[in-house]
Design an enzyme around this catalytic site. Structure first.
Site, PDB file in Angstrom:
ATOM      1  N   SER A   1       0.855  -0.903   0.480  1.00  0.00           N
ATOM      2  CA  SER A   1       0.079   0.157   0.504  1.00  0.00           C
ATOM      3  C   SER A   1       1.195   1.473   0.318  1.00  0.00           C
ATOM      4  O   SER A   1       2.121   1.210   0.513  1.00  0.00           O
ATOM      5  CB  SER A   1      -1.074   0.048   1.010  1.00  0.00           C
ATOM      6  OG  SER A   1      -1.078   1.255   1.400  1.00  0.00           O
TER       7      SER A   1
ATOM      8  N   TYR B   1      -1.856  -0.746   9.781  1.00  0.00           N
ATOM      9  CA  TYR B   1      -1.727  -0.671   8.340  1.00  0.00           C
ATOM     10  C   TYR B   1      -0.545  -0.536   7.706  1.00  0.00           C
ATOM     11  O   TYR B   1      -0.328  -1.202   7.015  1.00  0.00           O
ATOM     12  CB  TYR B   1      -2.523   0.137   7.571  1.00  0.00           C
ATOM     13  CG  TYR B   1      -3.139  -0.679   6.195  1.00  0.00           C
ATOM     14  CD1 TYR B   1      -3.679  -1.521   5.881  1.00  0.00           C
ATOM     15  CD2 TYR B   1      -3.308   0.385   4.890  1.00  0.00           C
ATOM     16  CE1 TYR B   1      -4.552  -1.882   4.426  1.00  0.00           C
ATOM     17  CE2 TYR B   1      -3.460  -0.122   4.428  1.00  0.00           C
ATOM     18  CZ  TYR B   1      -3.870  -1.271   3.843  1.00  0.00           C
ATOM     19  OH  TYR B   1      -4.247  -1.120   2.529  1.00  0.00           O
TER      20      TYR B   1
END
Ligand SMILES: NC(=O)c1ccc[n+]([C@@H]2O[C@H](COP(=O)([O-])OP(=O)(O)OC[C@H]3O[C@@H](n4cnc5c(N)ncnc54)[C@H](O)[C@@H]3O)[C@@H](O)[C@H]2O)c1
Length: 273
Positions: free
Chosen positions: A154, A167
């Site tokens: 990501s 995350y």
């Protein structure tokens, strides 16, 4: 002569196949004549994904199996079922993943308010949920003499993105694991089994819709920031990942391993100035 991009009859296991990005990729792969194994946790969602696949590709060779990516015995059953049906596994798309609200630090709170249990759950899902399917399925690729694994990173791995502390840590670890396994597999198989990662920019899905858009479809403040920092000036569409998935699974990328490929409208290339 077969095209460099030919995926006919390749057996590809897709985790998170009832989700937005991996689900779209799974349908695309089925349309490329690959044999696609859809993994999901809910029978209802798996049935919907498979009928979506067959609506698009009536003669698709697809199989749906229930498995949680954190459940090793379930993944071993997947391995056995796929082996029984198709005798090999050529590819693995580790698409299950995502964030959890508790693992973020919202603007009105500080790092010391972080819920550590949620932080650990996000690490579990994204890192362990990538490691475990690889651990169970990669040996078949090694035995079969070829294979390609694709993980999901990501934009929050190479750069600090506010709020999403769990995350970011998880996806950074996924990138590191991608490089580690790529090197190990390259040395063990003479380059026949490859491991790479995709780095999607911002794509609207169920998880981030409320963060990025208001109910009337307009952008939230965070949504506006994302768009300002994306040189393309828009979010990605799930089908814009298909080309990268296809490339990384096919012989077209046969000298590429350990890479992380951004598909992000320029987000990570841009300094914001
Ligand atoms: N959407 C984005 O903008 C974006 C950006 C960068 C990276 N990603 C990553 O891409 C991947 C796909 O994201 P998405 O946007 O399609 O999300 P999504 O929520 O639509 O799909 C994720 C899927 O994973 C499944 N899943 C969750 N926990 C699971 C578990 N324990 N076992 C099995 N399946 C489980 C969910 O049921 C869901 O179907 C994720 O790894 C995500 O972190 C997404």
């Amino acid at each position: 002569m077969k095209s460099l991009f030919d995926l006919t009859d390749r057996v590809i296991v897709v985790t998170g196949a009832t989700g937005a990005l991996a689900g779209s990729a799974a349908n695309y792969l089925a349309a490329q004549n690959a044999r696609v194994v859809y993994l999901g946790r809910s029978q209802e969602k798996l049935d919907a994904a498979l009928s979506g696949c067959r609506a698009q590709t009536p003669d698709a060779e697809c199989l749906g199996i229930i498995a949680d990516v954190l459940d090793r015995p379930a993944l071993e059953r997947v391995r056995d079922q796929v082996l029984q049906k198709w005798r090999r596994i050529d590819g693995l798309l580790n698409g299950a993943g995502g964030n959890m609200p508790g693992a973020t630090v919202p603007p009105e709170k500080s790092f010391s308010d972080l819920d550590f249990d949620s932080f650990q759950q996000v690490i579990d899902l994204n890192l362990h949920g990538t490691v475990l399917p690889s651990l169970v399925l990669a040996p078949l690729m090694v035995e079969g003499g070829s294979g390609s694994i694709i993980n999901f990173s990501s934009v929050s791995a190479p750069q600090a993105v506010t709020r999403v502390v769990g995350y970011s840590a998880a996806k950074s670890a996924v990138e590191s694991f991608t490089r580690w396994l790529a090197v190990d597999m390259a040395r063990r198989t003479g380059g026949k089994v490859r491991v790479n990662a995709l780095l999607p920019g911002f794509f609207i899905g169920e998880q981030n819709r409320r963060l990025l858009t208001n109910q009337d479809g307009s952008l939230t403040e965070r949504g506006q920031l994302v768009i300002q920092n994306t040189p393309f000036g828009r979010f990605g569409e799930a089908d814009e990942l298909h080309g990268a998935v296809h490339y990384l699974l096919s012989n077209a990328s046969k000298f590429a391993t350990g890479t992380t490929m951004p598909v992000d409208g320029g987000f990570v290339a841009y300094s914001g100035v």
